[in-house]
Design an enzyme around this catalytic site. Structure first.
Site, PDB file in Angstrom:
ATOM      1  N   ARG A 224      -5.541  -1.329  -7.219  1.00 55.03           N
ATOM      2  CA  ARG A 224      -5.947  -2.561  -6.543  1.00 55.03           C
ATOM      3  C   ARG A 224      -7.417  -2.841  -6.848  1.00 55.03           C
ATOM      4  NH1 ARG A 224      -1.321  -3.544  -6.326  1.00 55.03           N
ATOM      5  NH2 ARG A 224       0.020  -3.756  -4.488  1.00 55.03           N
ATOM      6  N   HIS A 272      -2.922  -8.614 -13.859  1.00 55.91           N
ATOM      7  CA  HIS A 272      -2.051  -7.922 -12.908  1.00 55.91           C
ATOM      8  C   HIS A 272      -0.591  -7.874 -13.424  1.00 55.91           C
ATOM      9  CE1 HIS A 272      -1.663  -6.820  -8.391  1.00 55.91           C
ATOM     10  NE2 HIS A 272      -0.737  -6.206  -9.103  1.00 55.91           N
TER      11      HIS A 272
HETATM   12  P1  NAP Z   1       2.817   6.387  -3.615  1.00 51.84           P
HETATM   13  O1  NAP Z   1       4.118   6.930  -4.099  1.00 51.84           O
HETATM   14  O2  NAP Z   1       2.686   6.013  -2.175  1.00 51.84           O
HETATM   15  O3  NAP Z   1       1.691   7.460  -3.999  1.00 51.84           O
HETATM   16  C1  NAP Z   1       0.383   7.371  -3.541  1.00 51.84           C
HETATM   17  C2  NAP Z   1      -0.388   8.609  -3.994  1.00 51.84           C
HETATM   18  O4  NAP Z   1      -1.760   8.443  -3.629  1.00 51.84           O
HETATM   19  C3  NAP Z   1       0.093   9.889  -3.312  1.00 51.84           C
HETATM   20  O5  NAP Z   1       0.072  10.968  -4.220  1.00 51.84           O
HETATM   21  C4  NAP Z   1      -0.950  10.122  -2.212  1.00 51.84           C
HETATM   22  O6  NAP Z   1      -1.162  11.459  -1.858  1.00 51.84           O
HETATM   23  C5  NAP Z   1      -2.188   9.603  -2.904  1.00 51.84           C
HETATM   24  N1  NAP Z   1      -3.216   9.249  -1.906  1.00 51.84           N
HETATM   25  C6  NAP Z   1      -3.128   8.373  -0.886  1.00 51.84           C
HETATM   26  N2  NAP Z   1      -4.267   8.362  -0.157  1.00 51.84           N
HETATM   27  C7  NAP Z   1      -5.078   9.268  -0.744  1.00 51.84           C
HETATM   28  C8  NAP Z   1      -6.385   9.753  -0.458  1.00 51.84           C
HETATM   29  N3  NAP Z   1      -7.090   9.280   0.578  1.00 51.84           N
HETATM   30  N4  NAP Z   1      -6.900  10.701  -1.255  1.00 51.84           N
HETATM   31  C9  NAP Z   1      -6.197  11.211  -2.290  1.00 51.84           C
HETATM   32  N5  NAP Z   1      -4.955  10.805  -2.622  1.00 51.84           N
HETATM   33  C10 NAP Z   1      -4.406   9.839  -1.860  1.00 51.84           C
HETATM   34  O7  NAP Z   1       2.410   5.088  -4.443  1.00 51.84           O
HETATM   35  P2  NAP Z   1       2.966   4.595  -5.874  1.00 51.84           P
HETATM   36  O8  NAP Z   1       4.322   4.021  -5.729  1.00 51.84           O
HETATM   37  O9  NAP Z   1       2.739   5.666  -6.870  1.00 51.84           O
HETATM   38  O10 NAP Z   1       1.978   3.358  -6.142  1.00 51.84           O
HETATM   39  C11 NAP Z   1       0.576   3.528  -6.159  1.00 51.84           C
HETATM   40  C12 NAP Z   1      -0.130   2.184  -6.127  1.00 51.84           C
HETATM   41  O11 NAP Z   1      -0.024   1.533  -7.381  1.00 51.84           O
HETATM   42  C13 NAP Z   1       0.463   1.153  -5.166  1.00 51.84           C
HETATM   43  O12 NAP Z   1       0.029   1.368  -3.834  1.00 51.84           O
HETATM   44  C14 NAP Z   1      -0.067  -0.138  -5.719  1.00 51.84           C
HETATM   45  O13 NAP Z   1      -1.315  -0.441  -5.124  1.00 51.84           O
HETATM   46  C15 NAP Z   1      -0.281   0.152  -7.197  1.00 51.84           C
HETATM   47  N6  NAP Z   1       0.622  -0.646  -8.057  1.00 51.84           N
HETATM   48  C16 NAP Z   1       0.089  -1.536  -8.922  1.00 51.84           C
HETATM   49  C17 NAP Z   1       0.916  -2.292  -9.739  1.00 51.84           C
HETATM   50  C18 NAP Z   1       0.354  -3.274 -10.734  1.00 51.84           C
HETATM   51  O14 NAP Z   1       1.104  -4.072 -11.304  1.00 51.84           O
HETATM   52  N7  NAP Z   1      -0.917  -3.255 -11.021  1.00 51.84           N
HETATM   53  C19 NAP Z   1       2.307  -2.113  -9.670  1.00 51.84           C
HETATM   54  C20 NAP Z   1       2.825  -1.189  -8.781  1.00 51.84           C
HETATM   55  C21 NAP Z   1       1.968  -0.445  -7.970  1.00 51.84           C
HETATM   56  P3  NAP Z   1       0.001  12.313  -1.129  1.00 51.84           P
HETATM   57  O15 NAP Z   1       1.081  12.503  -2.171  1.00 51.84           O
HETATM   58  O16 NAP Z   1      -0.653  13.579  -0.767  1.00 51.84           O
HETATM   59  O17 NAP Z   1       0.468  11.481   0.030  1.00 51.84           O
END
Ligand code: NAP
Length: 309
Positions: A224, A272
């Site tokens: 983000r 994006h």
């Molecule tokens: P997810 O499965 O919820 O994984 C989030 C990861 O971040 C987890 O490993 C979590 O740790 C870690 N995390 C959260 N808070 C943290 C902190 N304070 N310190 C260290 N690590 C932390 O999310 P995802 O599905 O992989 O997606 C990630 C993000 O990608 C989305 O939230 C979105 O913003 C972005 N995204 C962007 C696009 C785009 O087109 N640009 C598309 C899709 C997604 P734990 O495992 O320990 O909980």
């Protein structure tokens, strides 16, 4: 029982078509043209207008149209007591990996430097590098981060990852928590941000953390725009602490025409598009959650709005 699709910068029609293709009898309405707001129990949302969810007195489930839920929680009136689900999809993960792989390869094979040389008619080979001696650091080892880390490791990169809780991923050196952030950053010659946007992660791409990376590291932000302190990036690029940045997400989207990122030669920016949800691919899980809501069963891919992801 009715589903409402509430989105402001996405076309709702492909979502209606994908859901109807699975169940022609489904009652799907599109905001702001719902006729019977009291019938709506399931809302499928992307950047919904603040406060609009309060118009639905019988809402029982809110589903994000993407992986993140930060756009839901931006709403000061968001009803956190209603169960929230998000999208988890193999196509989304594969598409994210492809984008990150292209961004990492771009600088690993010095295409950025060769492009600059080409503009000046310079024929000069850069020193060869070895993939196994090149470290990519992934911030966030969730659904997208783990998949990407595994795939980059399979290609041959040395991969380090950082998350909130400790992970154990074959082929990936895992670090966790603020205590281990420095050790993780010190190794990452390319840093990839795949964190969710929360109060803890907002502004995490900042001078203090850039200074812990090896000098001349590359940044890839696909998470983000609010993860990045924009002025800190420009300073780090000017000083050479960072060599380049590949950015897919921005504080303000579309990026304003006068924004300095557009003309910065060290920044590669995309609109994006690193991983876009395919309605046809995810309609089955949305419908499955709708059925689960109706029969009072636990949702798939439920998230905790109080934790923020
Ligand atoms: P997810 O499965 O919820 O994984 C989030 C990861 O971040 C987890 O490993 C979590 O740790 C870690 N995390 C959260 N808070 C943290 C902190 N304070 N310190 C260290 N690590 C932390 O999310 P995802 O599905 O992989 O997606 C990630 C993000 O990608 C989305 O939230 C979105 O913003 C972005 N995204 C962007 C696009 C785009 O087109 N640009 C598309 C899709 C997604 P734990 O495992 O320990 O909980």
């Amino acid at each position: 029982m009715t589903i409402s699709i509430i989105c402001t910068n996405k076309d709702a029609q492909p979502w209606v078509a994908a859901l109807k293709a699975l169940d022609p009898a489904l009652d799907v309405q599109v905001w702001p043209n719902e006729t019977r707001k009291a019938d709506i129990e399931f809302a499928l949302c992307w950047n919904h207008p603040e406060g609009v969810l309060q118009d639905f007195p019988n809402l029982r489930c809110i589903c994000s149209m993407g992986a993140g839920i930060d756009h839901l929680l931006n709403d000061a009136f968001f009803p956190k007591d209603i169960p929230v689900a998000r999208i988890v999809d193999p196509l989304l993960a594969q598409s994210m990996f492809e984008y990150i792989c292209a961004a990492v390869m771009h600088t690993f094979r010095d295409f950025d430097l060769y492009k600059t040389q080409q503009q000046k008619n310079i024929w000069q080979q850069q020193a060869p590098k070895q993939i196994a001696k090149t470290t990519v650091g992934i911030m966030g080892l969730g659904k997208l981060g783990q998949y990407t880390a595994n795939k980059l490791s399979d290609i041959g990169f040395h991969v380090v990852g950082w998350s909130r809780s400790q992970k154990n991923i074959e082929g990936v050196s895992c670090y966790a928590g603020n205590e281990q952030l420095g050790e993780f950053l010190a190794q990452a010659s390319t840093l990839v941000c795949l964190l969710p946007l929360t109060d803890e992660t907002r502004g995490i791409l900042n001078t203090e953390n850039f200074n812990q990376l090896p000098k001349g590291a590359c940044l890839v932000n696909v998470a983000r725009g609010e993860h990045l302190i924009e002025e800190d990036l420009l300073t780090a690029l000017d000083s050479g602490q960072l060599r380049s940045a590949c950015l897919d997400v921005f504080k303000e989207e579309p990026l304003p025409q006068t924004h300095p990122f557009w003309l910065n030669p060290r920044i590669l920016l995309t609109p994006h598009c690193s991983s876009i949800t395919d309605p046809a691919s995810v309609a089955p899980q949305v419908l499955e959650n709708y059925q689960r809501m109706k029969s009072d069963q636990p949702l798939m891919n439920q998230v905790n709005p109080f934790r923020g992801y």
